[in-house]
Design an enzyme around this catalytic site. Structure first.
Site, PDB file in Angstrom:
ATOM      1  N   SER A 174      37.464  45.035  88.846  1.00 24.81           N
ATOM      2  CA  SER A 174      36.516  46.092  89.208  1.00 24.81           C
ATOM      3  C   SER A 174      35.709  45.584  90.409  1.00 24.81           C
ATOM      4  O   SER A 174      35.844  44.421  90.803  1.00 24.81           O
ATOM      5  CB  SER A 174      35.643  46.501  88.021  1.00 24.81           C
ATOM      6  OG  SER A 174      34.624  45.588  87.798  1.00 24.81           O
ATOM      7  N   LYS A 213      31.059  29.728  81.877  1.00 26.45           N
ATOM      8  CA  LYS A 213      32.232  30.097  81.063  1.00 26.45           C
ATOM      9  C   LYS A 213      32.683  31.528  81.369  1.00 26.45           C
ATOM     10  O   LYS A 213      33.868  31.807  81.511  1.00 26.45           O
ATOM     11  CB  LYS A 213      31.907  29.947  79.582  1.00 26.45           C
ATOM     12  CG  LYS A 213      31.551  28.523  79.205  1.00 26.45           C
ATOM     13  CD  LYS A 213      31.210  28.426  77.740  1.00 26.45           C
ATOM     14  CE  LYS A 213      30.701  27.036  77.403  1.00 26.45           C
ATOM     15  NZ  LYS A 213      30.389  26.883  75.989  1.00 26.45           N
ATOM     16  N   HIS A 239      40.438  53.277  89.214  1.00 26.37           N
ATOM     17  CA  HIS A 239      39.765  52.882  87.970  1.00 26.37           C
ATOM     18  C   HIS A 239      40.509  53.416  86.739  1.00 26.37           C
ATOM     19  O   HIS A 239      40.936  54.560  86.727  1.00 26.37           O
ATOM     20  CB  HIS A 239      38.353  53.488  88.036  1.00 26.37           C
ATOM     21  CG  HIS A 239      37.417  53.011  86.995  1.00 26.37           C
ATOM     22  ND1 HIS A 239      36.897  53.843  86.030  1.00 26.37           N
ATOM     23  CD2 HIS A 239      36.878  51.790  86.771  1.00 26.37           C
ATOM     24  CE1 HIS A 239      36.072  53.146  85.255  1.00 26.37           C
ATOM     25  NE2 HIS A 239      36.038  51.903  85.694  1.00 26.37           N
ATOM     26  N   GLY A 253      36.075  46.124  67.366  1.00 28.49           N
ATOM     27  CA  GLY A 253      36.605  47.490  67.351  1.00 28.49           C
ATOM     28  C   GLY A 253      36.181  48.284  66.128  1.00 28.49           C
ATOM     29  O   GLY A 253      36.272  49.516  66.121  1.00 28.49           O
ATOM     30  N   ASP A 301      37.293  44.490  73.380  1.00 27.56           N
ATOM     31  CA  ASP A 301      37.277  45.144  74.698  1.00 27.56           C
ATOM     32  C   ASP A 301      35.915  44.923  75.345  1.00 27.56           C
ATOM     33  O   ASP A 301      34.932  45.529  74.922  1.00 27.56           O
ATOM     34  CB  ASP A 301      37.516  46.649  74.469  1.00 27.56           C
ATOM     35  CG  ASP A 301      37.618  47.444  75.744  1.00 27.56           C
ATOM     36  OD1 ASP A 301      37.821  46.840  76.809  1.00 27.56           O
ATOM     37  OD2 ASP A 301      37.523  48.682  75.668  1.00 27.56           O
ATOM     38  N   MET A 302      35.846  44.049  76.312  1.00 28.66           N
ATOM     39  CA  MET A 302      34.517  43.750  76.869  1.00 28.66           C
ATOM     40  C   MET A 302      34.537  43.492  78.374  1.00 28.66           C
ATOM     41  O   MET A 302      35.518  43.014  78.938  1.00 28.66           O
ATOM     42  CB  MET A 302      33.943  42.497  76.207  1.00 28.66           C
ATOM     43  CG  MET A 302      34.698  41.240  76.535  1.00 28.66           C
ATOM     44  SD  MET A 302      33.630  39.793  76.453  1.00 28.66           S
ATOM     45  CE  MET A 302      34.540  38.663  77.512  1.00 28.66           C
ATOM     46  N   ALA A 303      33.398  43.797  79.004  1.00 29.09           N
ATOM     47  CA  ALA A 303      33.171  43.394  80.393  1.00 29.09           C
ATOM     48  C   ALA A 303      32.822  41.909  80.380  1.00 29.09           C
ATOM     49  O   ALA A 303      32.310  41.398  79.373  1.00 29.09           O
ATOM     50  CB  ALA A 303      32.007  44.194  80.963  1.00 29.09           C
TER      51      ALA A 303
HETATM   52  P1  NAI Z   1      30.487  45.990  74.224  1.00 25.93           P
HETATM   53  O1  NAI Z   1      29.517  44.939  74.616  1.00 25.93           O
HETATM   54  O2  NAI Z   1      29.952  47.237  73.636  1.00 25.93           O
HETATM   55  O3  NAI Z   1      31.544  45.377  73.203  1.00 25.93           O
HETATM   56  C1  NAI Z   1      32.287  44.235  73.516  1.00 25.93           C
HETATM   57  C2  NAI Z   1      33.172  43.865  72.345  1.00 25.93           C
HETATM   58  O4  NAI Z   1      32.371  43.311  71.303  1.00 25.93           O
HETATM   59  C3  NAI Z   1      33.934  45.013  71.722  1.00 25.93           C
HETATM   60  O5  NAI Z   1      35.240  44.621  71.449  1.00 25.93           O
HETATM   61  C4  NAI Z   1      33.198  45.314  70.427  1.00 25.93           C
HETATM   62  O6  NAI Z   1      34.086  45.764  69.425  1.00 25.93           O
HETATM   63  C5  NAI Z   1      32.670  43.947  70.088  1.00 25.93           C
HETATM   64  N1  NAI Z   1      31.430  44.037  69.321  1.00 25.93           N
HETATM   65  C6  NAI Z   1      30.253  44.568  69.732  1.00 25.93           C
HETATM   66  N2  NAI Z   1      29.337  44.454  68.754  1.00 25.93           N
HETATM   67  C7  NAI Z   1      29.956  43.852  67.722  1.00 25.93           C
HETATM   68  C8  NAI Z   1      29.546  43.437  66.411  1.00 25.93           C
HETATM   69  N3  NAI Z   1      28.306  43.655  65.957  1.00 25.93           N
HETATM   70  N4  NAI Z   1      30.450  42.828  65.627  1.00 25.93           N
HETATM   71  C9  NAI Z   1      31.703  42.608  66.045  1.00 25.93           C
HETATM   72  N5  NAI Z   1      32.157  42.982  67.258  1.00 25.93           N
HETATM   73  C10 NAI Z   1      31.287  43.586  68.076  1.00 25.93           C
HETATM   74  O7  NAI Z   1      31.428  46.378  75.470  1.00 25.93           O
HETATM   75  P2  NAI Z   1      31.133  46.278  77.036  1.00 25.93           P
HETATM   76  O8  NAI Z   1      31.304  44.881  77.482  1.00 25.93           O
HETATM   77  O9  NAI Z   1      29.833  46.949  77.319  1.00 25.93           O
HETATM   78  O10 NAI Z   1      32.332  47.165  77.639  1.00 25.93           O
HETATM   79  C11 NAI Z   1      32.323  48.587  77.438  1.00 25.93           C
HETATM   80  C12 NAI Z   1      33.577  49.228  77.986  1.00 25.93           C
HETATM   81  O11 NAI Z   1      33.559  49.164  79.385  1.00 25.93           O
HETATM   82  C13 NAI Z   1      34.910  48.610  77.558  1.00 25.93           C
HETATM   83  O12 NAI Z   1      35.719  49.669  77.068  1.00 25.93           O
HETATM   84  C14 NAI Z   1      35.521  48.042  78.837  1.00 25.93           C
HETATM   85  O13 NAI Z   1      36.927  48.124  78.913  1.00 25.93           O
HETATM   86  C15 NAI Z   1      34.887  48.965  79.850  1.00 25.93           C
HETATM   87  N6  NAI Z   1      34.865  48.383  81.204  1.00 25.93           N
HETATM   88  C16 NAI Z   1      35.772  48.822  82.119  1.00 25.93           C
HETATM   89  C17 NAI Z   1      35.757  48.339  83.412  1.00 25.93           C
HETATM   90  C18 NAI Z   1      36.750  48.842  84.417  1.00 25.93           C
HETATM   91  O14 NAI Z   1      36.598  48.551  85.599  1.00 25.93           O
HETATM   92  N7  NAI Z   1      37.774  49.550  84.030  1.00 25.93           N
HETATM   93  C19 NAI Z   1      34.779  47.337  83.847  1.00 25.93           C
HETATM   94  C20 NAI Z   1      33.926  46.881  82.784  1.00 25.93           C
HETATM   95  C21 NAI Z   1      33.952  47.406  81.509  1.00 25.93           C
END
Ligand code: NAI
Length: 350
Positions: free
Chosen positions: A140, A224, A116, A306, A174-176
């Site tokens: 993942s 999608k 991971h 971000g 950066d999103m799941a």
């Molecule tokens: P999230 O839902 O908090 O955010 C997703 C994206 O939407 C981000 O780029 C954020 O900047 C943008 N965003 C959120 N609210 C916004 C707003 N009001 N206006 C504009 N942009 C906005 O993120 P999520 O999907 O919960 O992911 C969290 C973390 O988990 C990430 O860092 C991701 O890389 C990590 N992750 C890692 C995995 C792994 O296996 N390594 C698997 C799944 C997620």
């Protein structure tokens, strides 16, 4: 409890070293975990250390990995991580991609056999800080139904992209690709609260609001998001020769076994298109224009991807440090390491 950045980082580093990780790898891992935690991604911060420590101790993360870099063309290469700690492999993979993109204009670097790697926005941001554009995907463990199905097939397979601007702002998306992370469902379960009907499905593949009946997560935006999950898995799994789709190992299945995950970084030098300065100028103008779009009621303003993460980080430091739950601080500060919390739990383990 509030902790200073260095304090949190040192505690995490020390704990992973106690479990057997060498100092340089523990340093990199702790730095990236701190980067996530201070941006408000607590699910990808200090809370992960206990699990990593158990996996390191049990041998499921190679502590002396033999990295192999194979350049397969002017802009392509595969970095085999020998199942070392994912953070170091993803970071070194991005360093290779940055160097290659500066040399040849673009780089496509696959990382195979890793564990991971946390918040993948860290790696795309590395490229943006060098004036480059980047995309990253990683696999993942299977937790989400393919659209219309009843059983988990793909993981929360995240996607990140980052781009530089002419000023201090950096776009880091950066999103799941699932509507919600499993951690958020656990949170509702512990509070005995229902979950919204669009977060998960039961054994029949139907929407569920009782967190106890969850059998799988769902892709964002239906078919999608399912397509995006597949894209991630094709680029970072099928293409790299590591297990793909439902064959990807479960995070908590057998902590003595390597995870063999894959990740892909794609980096582009804007100098080969419109030119670095012009690109950055246009990006800054674009963000200014987005910020000037009138906000809908209840939204305050339009943010770029971000922006809010950096605001959360700045807010932490303006208010005395990073919030870490007391129980976690006790664990990090204590002598106990816990080697029996995660092994052989199912994918929806608490
Ligand atoms: P999230 O839902 O908090 O955010 C997703 C994206 O939407 C981000 O780029 C954020 O900047 C943008 N965003 C959120 N609210 C916004 C707003 N009001 N206006 C504009 N942009 C906005 O993120 P999520 O999907 O919960 O992911 C969290 C973390 O988990 C990430 O860092 C991701 O890389 C990590 N992750 C890692 C995995 C792994 O296996 N390594 C698997 C799944 C997620």
């Amino acid at each position: 409890m509030k902790l200073q950045r260095q304090e949190l980082k040192d505690l995490m580093k020390h704990k992973m070293m106690q479990a057997g990780l060498h100092e340089d790898h523990a340093e990199t891992t702790a730095e990236i975990l701190t980067w996530s935690h201070e941006r408000g991604y607590a699910s990808h911060g200090a809370v992960r250390v206990e699990y990593y420590s158990e996996r390191i101790f049990k041998g499921g993360i190679t502590v002396d990995p033999k990295f192999t870099w194979t350049q397969t063309g002017p802009s392509t290469g595969i970095f085999d991580g020998d199942n070392g700690i994912g953070y170091v492999i993803a970071k070194e993979g991005m360093e290779k991609a940055i160097a290659m993109a500066k040399e040849s204009g673009a780089a496509i670097v696959g990382m195979a056999n890793m564990s991971h790697s946390g918040s993948i926005g860290y790696y795309t941001e590395m490229a943006a800080k060098e004036g480059l554009l980047a995309i990253s995907f990683c696999q993942s463990d299977p937790m989400a139904i393919p659209y219309g199905g009843t059983e988990p097939f793909y993981g929360t397979n995240p996607i990140s992209f980052a781009a530089p601007t002419a000023d201090e702002r950096t776009v880091v998306f950066d999103m799941a690709t699932t509507v919600q992370a499993w951690g958020k469902i656990l949170d509702k379960k512990s509070k005995h609260e229902p979950i919204p009907a669009d977060w998960a499905v039961d054994e029949k593949g139907l929407p569920v609001t009782d967190p106890n009946l969850v059998n799988a997560l769902v892709p964002i935006a239906g078919a999608k998001g399912y397509g995006l999950m597949m894209l991630v898995d094709v680029f970072s799994g099928v293409l790299l020769g590591v297990p793909y789709g439902k064959h990807v190992t479960s995070m908590y299945h057998d902590l003595s076994e390597p995870r063999q995950l894959g990740q892909m970084h794609i980096v582009i030098d804007p100098a080969r298109f419109i030119g670095k300065e012009e690109f950055e100028k246009r990006m800054s103008a674009c963000l200014d224009e987005l910020g000037a779009v009138p906000a809908a009621e209840g939204y305050g303003k339009v943010y770029y991807p971000g922006e809010r993460a950096v605001m959360r980080r700045d807010r932490y430091y303006a208010t005395g440090g990073i919030d870490v739950v007391d129980e976690l601080v006790d664990y990090l500060k204590g002598d106990a390491i816990h080697f029996d919390r995660y092994d052989h739990k199912n994918r929806f383990a608490e």
